[in-house]
Scaffold this motif. Sequence first.
Motif, PDB file in Angstrom:
ATOM      1  N   SER A 276     -50.619-101.462  49.972  1.00  0.00           N
ATOM      2  CA  SER A 276     -51.600-100.931  49.038  1.00  0.00           C
ATOM      3  C   SER A 276     -52.229 -99.667  49.605  1.00  0.00           C
ATOM      4  N   GLN A 277     -52.566 -98.754  48.729  1.00  0.00           N
ATOM      5  CA  GLN A 277     -53.225 -97.524  49.136  1.00  0.00           C
ATOM      6  C   GLN A 277     -54.749 -97.655  49.092  1.00  0.00           C
ATOM      7  N   ASP A 278     -55.242 -98.836  48.713  1.00  0.00           N
ATOM      8  CA  ASP A 278     -56.688 -99.051  48.651  1.00  0.00           C
ATOM      9  C   ASP A 278     -57.296 -98.859  50.029  1.00  0.00           C
ATOM     10  N   ARG A 279     -58.417 -98.205  50.068  1.00  0.00           N
ATOM     11  CA  ARG A 279     -59.106 -97.965  51.319  1.00  0.00           C
ATOM     12  C   ARG A 279     -60.289 -98.917  51.388  1.00  0.00           C
ATOM     13  N   GLU A 280     -60.304 -99.705  52.421  1.00  0.00           N
ATOM     14  CA  GLU A 280     -61.406-100.626  52.618  1.00  0.00           C
ATOM     15  C   GLU A 280     -62.611 -99.861  53.158  1.00  0.00           C
ATOM     16  N   LEU A 281     -63.793-100.201  52.656  1.00  0.00           N
ATOM     17  CA  LEU A 281     -65.019 -99.566  53.122  1.00  0.00           C
ATOM     18  C   LEU A 281     -65.562-100.306  54.333  1.00  0.00           C
TER      19      LEU A 281
ATOM     20  N   GLU B  73     -71.102-100.056  56.913  1.00  0.00           N
ATOM     21  CA  GLU B  73     -72.047 -98.940  56.849  1.00  0.00           C
ATOM     22  C   GLU B  73     -71.818 -98.092  55.600  1.00  0.00           C
ATOM     23  N   GLN B  74     -70.550 -97.852  55.248  1.00  0.00           N
ATOM     24  CA  GLN B  74     -70.244 -97.063  54.059  1.00  0.00           C
ATOM     25  C   GLN B  74     -70.679 -97.790  52.790  1.00  0.00           C
ATOM     26  N   MET B  75     -70.450 -99.104  52.750  1.00  0.00           N
ATOM     27  CA  MET B  75     -70.854 -99.877  51.578  1.00  0.00           C
ATOM     28  C   MET B  75     -72.374 -99.886  51.441  1.00  0.00           C
ATOM     29  N   ASP B  76     -73.090-100.038  52.558  1.00  0.00           N
ATOM     30  CA  ASP B  76     -74.557 -99.996  52.521  1.00  0.00           C
ATOM     31  C   ASP B  76     -75.048 -98.635  52.060  1.00  0.00           C
ATOM     32  N   SER B  77     -74.416 -97.578  52.524  1.00  0.00           N
ATOM     33  CA  SER B  77     -74.783 -96.224  52.117  1.00  0.00           C
ATOM     34  C   SER B  77     -74.582 -96.039  50.620  1.00  0.00           C
TER      35      SER B  77
ATOM     36  N   GLY C 140     -60.073 -96.251  45.286  1.00  0.00           N
ATOM     37  CA  GLY C 140     -61.162 -96.491  46.221  1.00  0.00           C
ATOM     38  C   GLY C 140     -62.408 -96.995  45.519  1.00  0.00           C
ATOM     39  N   PRO C 141     -63.573 -96.807  46.137  1.00  0.00           N
ATOM     40  CA  PRO C 141     -64.812 -97.335  45.567  1.00  0.00           C
ATOM     41  C   PRO C 141     -65.202 -96.581  44.296  1.00  0.00           C
TER      42      PRO C 141
ATOM     43  N   PRO D 258     -75.438 -96.917  24.615  1.00  0.00           N
ATOM     44  CA  PRO D 258     -75.636 -96.823  26.065  1.00  0.00           C
ATOM     45  C   PRO D 258     -74.923 -95.591  26.630  1.00  0.00           C
ATOM     46  N   VAL D 259     -75.430 -95.090  27.729  1.00  0.00           N
ATOM     47  CA  VAL D 259     -74.808 -93.961  28.428  1.00  0.00           C
ATOM     48  C   VAL D 259     -74.585 -94.371  29.878  1.00  0.00           C
ATOM     49  N   SER D 260     -73.580 -93.786  30.498  1.00  0.00           N
ATOM     50  CA  SER D 260     -73.299 -94.133  31.894  1.00  0.00           C
ATOM     51  C   SER D 260     -72.737 -92.939  32.642  1.00  0.00           C
ATOM     52  N   ALA D 261     -72.827 -93.036  33.953  1.00  0.00           N
ATOM     53  CA  ALA D 261     -72.242 -92.042  34.848  1.00  0.00           C
ATOM     54  C   ALA D 261     -71.521 -92.799  35.949  1.00  0.00           C
ATOM     55  N   GLY D 262     -70.298 -92.433  36.199  1.00  0.00           N
ATOM     56  CA  GLY D 262     -69.527 -93.078  37.246  1.00  0.00           C
ATOM     57  C   GLY D 262     -68.986 -92.050  38.213  1.00  0.00           C
ATOM     58  N   PHE D 263     -68.852 -92.447  39.455  1.00  0.00           N
ATOM     59  CA  PHE D 263     -68.288 -91.545  40.444  1.00  0.00           C
ATOM     60  C   PHE D 263     -67.561 -92.340  41.509  1.00  0.00           C
ATOM     61  N   SER D 264     -66.562 -91.685  42.092  1.00  0.00           N
ATOM     62  CA  SER D 264     -65.773 -92.260  43.185  1.00  0.00           C
ATOM     63  C   SER D 264     -65.970 -91.387  44.412  1.00  0.00           C
ATOM     64  N   PRO D 265     -66.913 -91.749  45.268  1.00  0.00           N
ATOM     65  CA  PRO D 265     -67.153 -90.916  46.449  1.00  0.00           C
ATOM     66  C   PRO D 265     -66.002 -91.045  47.443  1.00  0.00           C
ATOM     67  N   ASN D 266     -65.726 -89.953  48.146  1.00  0.00           N
ATOM     68  CA  ASN D 266     -64.706 -90.021  49.189  1.00  0.00           C
ATOM     69  C   ASN D 266     -65.361 -90.430  50.502  1.00  0.00           C
TER      70      ASN D 266
END
Length: 127
Positions: free
Chosen positions: A20-25, A28-32, A64-65, A78-86
């Motif tokens: 899998s290409q999934d990157r585990e967090l 510390e990254q998950m808390d951030s 990823g996340p 409803p309105v939403s905003a989504g993002f996938s941080p690197n």
Amino acid sequence: MNGNNPYAGAPGVPGAGQPSQDRELTVEQMDSLRRAVAGIVSRTESYLPEGFAVGSELSTGSAGPLATVAVHPPVGHPVSAGFSPNADDLDAGLTDEDRDEVARGLAASAAFQVMSAVGDDLTPAAR
């Protein structure tokens, strides 16, 4: 024969038997990420009066996340905003300017939904 070769499948999706290409967090990254999303939620709530429901969701997708913040106004859609941080964004943390920009955009979009649903006979919903 469809799908019976190593080149079959959607782009970016690993084939059968491939890692899998999934990157585990890291923890510390998950808390951030949690802190950043919680900050966006609280800032969005500060721009809106009572009656607007603001929430968030953290998930992991194929890239990823994924973080999503949503606002459900008292009337309207409803309105939403989504993002996938690197990884660099997670390690450095999201800036206050980025959090404010997302919060203001969500609050403005939610206020617009109320205005669109009710019409011109309403006092502005956002501050």
